[in-house]
Design a protein around this motif. Structure first.
Motif, PDB file in Angstrom:
ATOM      1  N   LYS A  14       0.836  -1.208   0.000  1.00  0.00           N
ATOM      2  CA  LYS A  14       0.000   0.000   0.000  1.00  0.00           C
ATOM      3  C   LYS A  14       0.870   1.258   0.000  1.00  0.00           C
ATOM      4  O   LYS A  14       0.704   2.155  -0.825  1.00  0.00           O
ATOM      5  CB  LYS A  14      -0.906   0.046   1.245  1.00  0.00           C
ATOM      6  CG  LYS A  14      -1.997  -0.992   1.265  1.00  0.00           C
ATOM      7  CD  LYS A  14      -2.883  -0.858   2.502  1.00  0.00           C
ATOM      8  CE  LYS A  14      -2.175  -1.238   3.794  1.00  0.00           C
ATOM      9  NZ  LYS A  14      -1.803  -2.660   3.877  1.00  0.00           N
ATOM     10  N   THR A  15       1.776   1.326   0.964  1.00  0.00           N
ATOM     11  CA  THR A  15       2.576   2.540   1.106  1.00  0.00           C
ATOM     12  C   THR A  15       3.493   2.739  -0.100  1.00  0.00           C
ATOM     13  O   THR A  15       3.609   3.856  -0.626  1.00  0.00           O
ATOM     14  CB  THR A  15       3.389   2.476   2.416  1.00  0.00           C
ATOM     15  OG1 THR A  15       2.459   2.409   3.505  1.00  0.00           O
ATOM     16  CG2 THR A  15       4.271   3.698   2.578  1.00  0.00           C
ATOM     17  N   THR A  16       4.117   1.668  -0.560  1.00  0.00           N
ATOM     18  CA  THR A  16       5.002   1.760  -1.728  1.00  0.00           C
ATOM     19  C   THR A  16       4.222   2.278  -2.938  1.00  0.00           C
ATOM     20  O   THR A  16       4.713   3.121  -3.703  1.00  0.00           O
ATOM     21  CB  THR A  16       5.623   0.378  -2.013  1.00  0.00           C
ATOM     22  OG1 THR A  16       6.243  -0.086  -0.814  1.00  0.00           O
ATOM     23  CG2 THR A  16       6.642   0.447  -3.127  1.00  0.00           C
ATOM     24  N   LEU A  37      -2.731   8.194   6.308  1.00  0.00           N
ATOM     25  CA  LEU A  37      -3.773   7.876   7.286  1.00  0.00           C
ATOM     26  C   LEU A  37      -3.381   6.668   8.142  1.00  0.00           C
ATOM     27  O   LEU A  37      -4.218   6.067   8.795  1.00  0.00           O
ATOM     28  CB  LEU A  37      -5.087   7.600   6.536  1.00  0.00           C
ATOM     29  CG  LEU A  37      -6.374   8.049   7.207  1.00  0.00           C
ATOM     30  CD1 LEU A  37      -6.336   9.517   7.581  1.00  0.00           C
ATOM     31  CD2 LEU A  37      -7.553   7.769   6.306  1.00  0.00           C
ATOM     32  N   ASP A  38      -2.103   6.327   8.119  1.00  0.00           N
ATOM     33  CA  ASP A  38      -1.631   5.162   8.872  1.00  0.00           C
ATOM     34  C   ASP A  38      -0.785   5.619  10.058  1.00  0.00           C
ATOM     35  O   ASP A  38       0.201   6.324   9.863  1.00  0.00           O
ATOM     36  CB  ASP A  38      -0.799   4.268   7.933  1.00  0.00           C
ATOM     37  CG  ASP A  38      -0.362   2.964   8.604  1.00  0.00           C
ATOM     38  OD1 ASP A  38      -0.594   2.807   9.826  1.00  0.00           O
ATOM     39  OD2 ASP A  38       0.200   2.116   7.900  1.00  0.00           O
ATOM     40  N   PRO A  39      -1.180   5.222  11.289  1.00  0.00           N
ATOM     41  CA  PRO A  39      -0.390   5.614  12.469  1.00  0.00           C
ATOM     42  C   PRO A  39       1.084   5.178  12.382  1.00  0.00           C
ATOM     43  O   PRO A  39       1.928   5.759  13.062  1.00  0.00           O
ATOM     44  CB  PRO A  39      -1.092   4.898  13.623  1.00  0.00           C
ATOM     45  CG  PRO A  39      -2.458   4.593  13.137  1.00  0.00           C
ATOM     46  CD  PRO A  39      -2.375   4.430  11.653  1.00  0.00           C
ATOM     47  N   ALA A  41       2.902   5.776   9.990  1.00  0.00           N
ATOM     48  CA  ALA A  41       3.535   6.952   9.358  1.00  0.00           C
ATOM     49  C   ALA A  41       4.617   6.600   8.340  1.00  0.00           C
ATOM     50  O   ALA A  41       5.549   7.368   8.123  1.00  0.00           O
ATOM     51  CB  ALA A  41       4.097   7.896  10.427  1.00  0.00           C
ATOM     52  N   ASN A  42       4.475   5.476   7.664  1.00  0.00           N
ATOM     53  CA  ASN A  42       5.497   5.087   6.687  1.00  0.00           C
ATOM     54  C   ASN A  42       5.560   6.017   5.479  1.00  0.00           C
ATOM     55  O   ASN A  42       6.648   6.340   5.004  1.00  0.00           O
ATOM     56  CB  ASN A  42       5.267   3.645   6.197  1.00  0.00           C
ATOM     57  CG  ASN A  42       5.509   2.614   7.294  1.00  0.00           C
ATOM     58  OD1 ASN A  42       4.981   1.513   7.231  1.00  0.00           O
ATOM     59  ND2 ASN A  42       6.297   2.954   8.311  1.00  0.00           N
ATOM     60  N   SER A  43       4.420   6.468   4.995  1.00  0.00           N
ATOM     61  CA  SER A  43       4.436   7.413   3.861  1.00  0.00           C
ATOM     62  C   SER A  43       5.117   8.713   4.259  1.00  0.00           C
ATOM     63  O   SER A  43       5.918   9.266   3.513  1.00  0.00           O
ATOM     64  CB  SER A  43       3.009   7.757   3.420  1.00  0.00           C
ATOM     65  OG  SER A  43       2.486   6.766   2.598  1.00  0.00           O
ATOM     66  N   ILE A 122      -4.553   8.689  -0.769  1.00  0.00           N
ATOM     67  CA  ILE A 122      -4.637   8.393   0.667  1.00  0.00           C
ATOM     68  C   ILE A 122      -4.024   7.029   0.958  1.00  0.00           C
ATOM     69  O   ILE A 122      -4.483   6.013   0.411  1.00  0.00           O
ATOM     70  CB  ILE A 122      -6.101   8.404   1.166  1.00  0.00           C
ATOM     71  CG1 ILE A 122      -6.823   9.685   0.747  1.00  0.00           C
ATOM     72  CG2 ILE A 122      -6.145   8.228   2.688  1.00  0.00           C
ATOM     73  CD1 ILE A 122      -8.328   9.686   1.074  1.00  0.00           C
ATOM     74  N   ASP A 123      -3.022   7.001   1.802  1.00  0.00           N
ATOM     75  CA  ASP A 123      -2.413   5.730   2.223  1.00  0.00           C
ATOM     76  C   ASP A 123      -3.127   5.240   3.484  1.00  0.00           C
ATOM     77  O   ASP A 123      -3.138   5.926   4.500  1.00  0.00           O
ATOM     78  CB  ASP A 123      -0.913   5.942   2.514  1.00  0.00           C
ATOM     79  CG  ASP A 123      -0.212   4.628   2.849  1.00  0.00           C
ATOM     80  OD1 ASP A 123      -0.757   3.557   2.525  1.00  0.00           O
ATOM     81  OD2 ASP A 123       0.894   4.685   3.442  1.00  0.00           O
ATOM     82  N   CYS A 124      -3.737   4.060   3.407  1.00  0.00           N
ATOM     83  CA  CYS A 124      -4.545   3.539   4.526  1.00  0.00           C
ATOM     84  C   CYS A 124      -3.745   2.566   5.389  1.00  0.00           C
ATOM     85  O   CYS A 124      -2.804   1.933   4.922  1.00  0.00           O
ATOM     86  CB  CYS A 124      -5.773   2.820   3.986  1.00  0.00           C
ATOM     87  SG  CYS A 124      -6.940   3.912   3.164  1.00  0.00           S
TER      88      CYS A 124
END
Ligand SMILES: Nc1ncnc2c1ncn2[C@@H]1O[C@H](COP(=O)(O)OP(=O)(O)OP(=O)(O)O)[C@@H](O)[C@H]1O
Ligand SMILES: [Mg+2]
Length: 251
Positions: A14-16, A37-39, A41-43, A122-124
């Motif tokens: 997802k993040t990639t 939107l991911d705690p 915080a990778n993005s 949006i990154d989930c």
């Protein structure tokens, strides 16, 4: 276009996909916003130093007086801004319990800035909880990365059920833009089988572009770069560029 990148399975790309699709859209010259939107915080950490960040999406979504414009930061990439995350986002679910508009918070906060960012990605997080539902309610389109692995399709029923629930009431206009196969290994017979299986379930929704396994894609976030500057001649760069073209054709 507001495209949510979602799959409740962890580690499927997802993040990639979010960071490199957002970078590819920005490269084409239109203002692009990446919402993390991911705690985890990778993005965010793929482009920014976490010490630069004081306010995050959490502040905007949880606090009536804070807008997304107050938390958005520019990235080193032209035309690409980011609404950053940090671990505090994990508290959002508890914070919004009992709030009538809990599912609509992100949509409402995006409304005033949509004119500034014609393209939003949006990154989930890897759940089907309130954060992902906020993304699905706010989005015009959904892009589902599926990892080319033996367990690829496990859990997709739950994801499709959630999509149908979101479409039934809060966001009837939500469209599945497509399914992208990630971390594909062209050499194995198993990978070929998996691709056929995914195509059987999702048919024409599967993007022609397949993202193959590439060490370069793993490395680029550590250098705070997208694949397009980190390794412009890599397979990852050409594949994500082609995916971006398919996304724009379909959107
Ligand atoms: N095409 C690829 N080739 C090689 N490694 C990849 C590829 N895509 C992603 N990865 C790596 O696989 C791991 C998981 O990818 P990623 O973080 O994008 O998944 P995710 O779905 O966002 O995970 P999470 O569910 O934890 O948010 C990362 O280390 C990433 O660098
Ligand atoms: Mg992720």
């Amino acid at each position: 276009m507001i495209v949510a990148i979602a799959n409740q399975k962890g580690g499927v790309g997802k993040t990639t996909t979010a960071i490199n699709l957002a970078a590819a859209l920005a490269l084409r010259g239109r203002r692009t916003l990446l919402v993390d939107l991911d705690p985890q915080a990778n993005s965010t950490m793929s482009f920014l130093d976490i010490t630069q960040i004081t306010k995050t999406v959490y502040d905007a979504v949880a606090d009536g007086n804070c807008g997304l414009a107050d938390v958005i930061l520019k990235t080193p990439i032209d035309n690409l801004s980011i609404a950053p995350a940090r671990i505090a986002l994990a508290k959002l679910e508890a914070k919004l319990v009992g709030e009538m508009d809990a599912h609509f918070r992100l949509k409402d906060k995006l409304a005033p800035i949509r004119k500034d960012y014609p393209q939003i990605v949006i990154d989930c997080p890897p759940t089907l909880g309130l954060l992902t539902v906020n993304a699905l309610v706010a989005a015009t389109h959904l892009l589902i990365p599926i990892q080319s692995s033996y367990f690829a399709l496990e859990g997709t029923d739950d994801l499709l059920e959630t999509i149908e629930k979101v479409r039934a009431r809060p966001n009837p206009a939500l469209r599945i833009l497509g399914v992208v196969i990630t971390m594909h290994d062209k050499r194995t017979a198993l990978a070929k089988d998996i691709r056929l299986q995914i195509q059987k379930v999702f048919g024409g929704k599967v993007f022609k572009t397949v993202i193959t396994k590439s060490v370069r894609l793993e490395e680029s976030p550590a250098y705070k770069e997208s694949i397009f500057t980190f390794a412009p001649d890599s397979s990852g760069a050409s594949e994500y560029y082609r995916l971006c073209e398919e996304v724009m054709d379909r959107a």
